[in-house]
Design a protein around this motif. Structure first.
Motif, PDB file in Angstrom:
ATOM      1  N   ASN A 152      10.007   6.209  -2.359  1.00 14.97           N
ATOM      2  CA  ASN A 152      10.746   6.166  -1.094  1.00 14.97           C
ATOM      3  C   ASN A 152      10.920   7.524  -0.418  1.00 14.97           C
ATOM      4  O   ASN A 152      11.916   7.756   0.257  1.00 14.97           O
ATOM      5  N   VAL A 153       9.949   8.406  -0.627  1.00 16.46           N
ATOM      6  CA  VAL A 153       9.940   9.682   0.087  1.00 16.46           C
ATOM      7  C   VAL A 153       9.155   9.506   1.381  1.00 16.46           C
ATOM      8  O   VAL A 153       9.485  10.101   2.401  1.00 16.46           O
ATOM      9  N   LEU A 154       8.127   8.666   1.336  1.00 19.40           N
ATOM     10  CA  LEU A 154       7.289   8.393   2.501  1.00 19.40           C
ATOM     11  C   LEU A 154       7.301   6.912   2.824  1.00 19.40           C
ATOM     12  O   LEU A 154       7.515   6.070   1.952  1.00 19.40           O
ATOM     13  N   THR A 155       7.028   6.622   4.080  1.00 22.20           N
ATOM     14  CA  THR A 155       6.830   5.253   4.534  1.00 22.20           C
ATOM     15  C   THR A 155       5.552   5.233   5.355  1.00 22.20           C
ATOM     16  O   THR A 155       5.045   6.290   5.742  1.00 22.20           O
ATOM     17  N   THR A 156       5.023   4.049   5.597  1.00 27.27           N
ATOM     18  CA  THR A 156       3.747   3.945   6.310  1.00 27.27           C
ATOM     19  C   THR A 156       3.864   3.064   7.533  1.00 27.27           C
ATOM     20  O   THR A 156       4.776   2.240   7.644  1.00 27.27           O
TER      21      THR A 156
END
Length: 95
Positions: free
Chosen positions: A57-61
């Motif tokens: 949950n550091v990045l999302t797309t």
């Protein structure tokens, strides 16, 4: 979040590359190929680190397949100060 970032950045071999990816995505979203070129890293290496960062949950797309764009999550954006603290204390050099 502090513990997670210590594990992702300070406590593993790929921490420097993950830090570089996060810092690059602070400026603008990119896809895997753009990140690979920007950071001069192997595409598969970038792909692996993106998967790890997304799973945590550091990045999302947004989008799909080749055009998938990566963004920092709201939680990561709110904790960038912790990221910098971890990077400094872990002596991670992302240059």
């Amino acid at each position: 979040m502090r513990q997670l970032l210590w594990w992702l950045i300070g406590g593993s071999r790929g921490g420097e590359n993950r830090l570089r990816i996060i810092r690059t995505l602070q400026t603008r979203p990119m896809n895997t190929n753009q990140l690979s070129e920007e950071l001069d890293l192997n595409y598969k290496t970038v792909q692996h680190h993106l998967e790890v960062l997304e799973e945590n949950n550091v990045l999302t797309t947004q989008g799909g397949d080749y055009g998938t764009m990566y963004f920092l999550t709201g939680q990561m954006e709110q904790n960038l100060d912790i990221l910098e603290e971890v990077a400094e204390n872990a002596n991670v050099d992302d240059t």
